[in-house]
Design a protein around this motif. Structure first.
Motif, PDB file in Angstrom:
ATOM      1  N   TRP A 196       0.848  -1.193   0.000  1.00 34.88           N
ATOM      2  CA  TRP A 196       0.000   0.000   0.000  1.00 34.88           C
ATOM      3  C   TRP A 196       0.886   1.246   0.000  1.00 34.88           C
ATOM      4  O   TRP A 196       2.016   1.205   0.488  1.00 34.88           O
ATOM      5  N   LEU A 197       0.308   2.343  -0.504  1.00 32.33           N
ATOM      6  CA  LEU A 197       0.883   3.669  -0.298  1.00 32.33           C
ATOM      7  C   LEU A 197      -0.168   4.498   0.421  1.00 32.33           C
ATOM      8  O   LEU A 197      -1.370   4.298   0.228  1.00 32.33           O
ATOM      9  N   GLY A 198       0.295   5.446   1.240  1.00 34.84           N
ATOM     10  CA  GLY A 198      -0.626   6.324   1.958  1.00 34.84           C
ATOM     11  C   GLY A 198      -0.233   7.774   1.756  1.00 34.84           C
ATOM     12  O   GLY A 198       0.950   8.112   1.787  1.00 34.84           O
ATOM     13  N   VAL A 199      -1.247   8.613   1.520  1.00 32.83           N
ATOM     14  CA  VAL A 199      -1.021  10.053   1.377  1.00 32.83           C
ATOM     15  C   VAL A 199      -2.134  10.802   2.097  1.00 32.83           C
ATOM     16  O   VAL A 199      -3.190  10.237   2.402  1.00 32.83           O
ATOM     17  N   ALA A 200      -1.891  12.084   2.354  1.00 35.54           N
ATOM     18  CA  ALA A 200      -2.920  12.903   2.989  1.00 35.54           C
ATOM     19  C   ALA A 200      -3.893  13.436   1.940  1.00 35.54           C
ATOM     20  O   ALA A 200      -5.096  13.204   2.019  1.00 35.54           O
ATOM     21  N   SER A 201      -3.370  14.158   0.937  1.00 37.39           N
ATOM     22  CA  SER A 201      -4.279  14.920   0.071  1.00 37.39           C
ATOM     23  C   SER A 201      -4.637  14.184  -1.214  1.00 37.39           C
ATOM     24  O   SER A 201      -3.915  13.297  -1.687  1.00 37.39           O
ATOM     25  N   LEU A 202      -5.754  14.619  -1.784  1.00 37.67           N
ATOM     26  CA  LEU A 202      -6.218  14.086  -3.059  1.00 37.67           C
ATOM     27  C   LEU A 202      -5.190  14.343  -4.161  1.00 37.67           C
ATOM     28  O   LEU A 202      -4.911  13.474  -4.987  1.00 37.67           O
ATOM     29  N   ASP A 203      -4.595  15.541  -4.170  1.00 37.84           N
ATOM     30  CA  ASP A 203      -3.590  15.870  -5.193  1.00 37.84           C
ATOM     31  C   ASP A 203      -2.419  14.896  -5.157  1.00 37.84           C
ATOM     32  O   ASP A 203      -1.894  14.494  -6.202  1.00 37.84           O
ATOM     33  N   GLU A 204      -1.995  14.570  -3.952  1.00 38.94           N
ATOM     34  CA  GLU A 204      -0.880  13.618  -3.830  1.00 38.94           C
ATOM     35  C   GLU A 204      -1.279  12.261  -4.417  1.00 38.94           C
ATOM     36  O   GLU A 204      -0.491  11.629  -5.159  1.00 38.94           O
TER      37      GLU A 204
END
Ligand SMILES: *Cc1c(COP(=O)(O)O)cnc(C)c1O
Length: 382
Positions: free
Chosen positions: A55-63
């Motif tokens: 998995w990858l995890g990010v905060a924002s939609l843009d990321e």
């Protein structure tokens, strides 16, 4: 090489994710928000995938969308949309989005109806951080609505998760309390009929220090980049810091005893010495607080920062030595050549290494190296 640059060894990221996976025994989500903690979103993500991150995890939609644009097609979780952001592209691109509220679920159901794609939705329970997520009081209604949407074919509840407040302090009773609330929330979700693919609670520190919190997946940010989330407490897995920050020495000069250095003269030479000028400052994310506290490596030796950090530059004490202008200054790195580490800069700046690596940038350039490949090249040549 440029005058001041951030050098990222992608082999270290690959290696660290591999170590973490073997150590924790469950799948790993490499957290690559905030431009991969200052290491580069896309490059960090690619190296983490090569190291085995499921998995990858990010905060924002843009990321999240930037990762899809760069060609990443794997499991990817995004946890901080704001009301003005339309989740449609996330749903279209198979990105798992997090729902905190009934309103979040309803918006996702609207997207499902509009584009006829079933959103992958993860529910977040606030177990005590009081940041995002449904409170335990809101949770029964959230899981009930979520199950309703599943039955209507308007969502797939792919995960349930939460986040610790104090995982780098393993003896803090908050950890036990939060894990207990999480387990209760999972039970309620199961009673409501939800069967998430992944239940997850642990960040890097919890993944290393609290095995009971590993569940189906751990979310590792800092450890992915080889930094210790709980300095002095974590087991030594052999993580390798991926970031080195270096600059060219801009100037070297002799000064007399009594010379007063940088803004407001917070340091005075008590003997004749040589000063070196380092061409990066707080505009590059070198914290001003590190003035008179941090050290760098020049010519194989540690050199103390003298006086205040300025916007574009700071001064170090070369102690009478005369390295050539243009010689290399190592601000921080893995520590293998005697250079300070991001942890050392965190202590000097009275902060955490997270802030040191995510803030560095400004006018510096970033360069990627792959120490596995250069070693292989080297061996090929022999
Ligand atoms: C940033 C973040 C992480 C990663 O935390 P580390 O301590 O760097 O491992 C995990 N989960 C969430 C929700 C985060 O915001």
């Amino acid at each position: 090489m440029s005058r001041a640059e951030i050098v990222v060894d992608v082999a270290a990221i690959r290696h660290n994710v591999g170590l973490l996976r073997r150590h924790v025994g469950v799948p790993v989500m490499a957290v690559v928000k905030a431009d991969g903690y200052g290491h580069g979103l896309v490059e960090a993500a690619r190296a983490a995938r090569e190291g085995g991150a499921e998995w990858l995890g990010v905060a924002s939609l843009d990321e999240a969308l930037a990762l899809r644009e760069a060609g990443d097609t794997g499991r990817l979780l995004c946890w901080l949309l704001v009301p003005a952001e339309d989740p449609t592209p996330a749903v279209r691109h198979g990105i798992d989005v997090t729902a905190y509220t009934l309103a979040d679920l309803d918006r996702l159901a609207d997207v499902a109806r509009a584009i006829d794609v079933r959103p992958r939705v993860q529910l977040k329970i606030d177990t005590g951080l009081s940041r995002g997520g449904a409170t335990p009081a809101q949770w029964p209604a959230l899981v009930e609505r979520a199950r309703g949407l599943e039955l209507a074919g308007l969502a797939r509840i792919s995960g349930i998760w939460s986040h610790f407040s104090s995982s780098e302090e393993p003896d803090d009773p908050a950890n036990e309390a939060q894990e207990k609330v999480f387990r209760e929330a999972l039970d309620l979700a199961a009673e409501a009929g939800l069967r998430p693919e992944v239940r997850h609670l642990a960040n890097s520190a919890a993944a290393l220090l609290r095995p009971s919190s590993r569940f189906d997946l751990v979310r590792c940010g800092l450890a992915t980049y080889g930094l210790d989330p709980a300095p002095g407490l974590s087991p030594d897995l052999g993580l390798v810091p991926a970031m080195t920050v270096r600059a060219d020495l801009a100037l070297v000069k002799d000064v007399e005893a009594g010379a007063q250095v940088s803004y407001n003269h917070t340091w005075t030479a008590d003997r004749p010495t040589t000063l070196g000028l380092v061409p990066v400052g707080y505009a590059e994310g070198i914290l001003r607080h590190a003035g008179n506290r941090a050290e760098v490596l020049v010519g194989g030796e540690r050199r103390p920062v003298r006086g205040r950090i300025c916007m574009d530059q700071f001064v170090v004490d070369l102690g009478g030595d005369h390295p050539a202008p243009g010689d290399e200054v190592l601000l921080w790195g893995p520590g293998t050549h005697g250079e300070p580490t991001a942890d050392d800069w965190a202590v000097a700046s009275e902060t955490i290494s997270y802030e040191i690596v995510t803030r560095i940038g400004g006018r510096m350039t970033r360069r990627y190296v792959d120490s596995d490949r250069s070693r292989a090249d080297h061996e090929d040549r022999r």
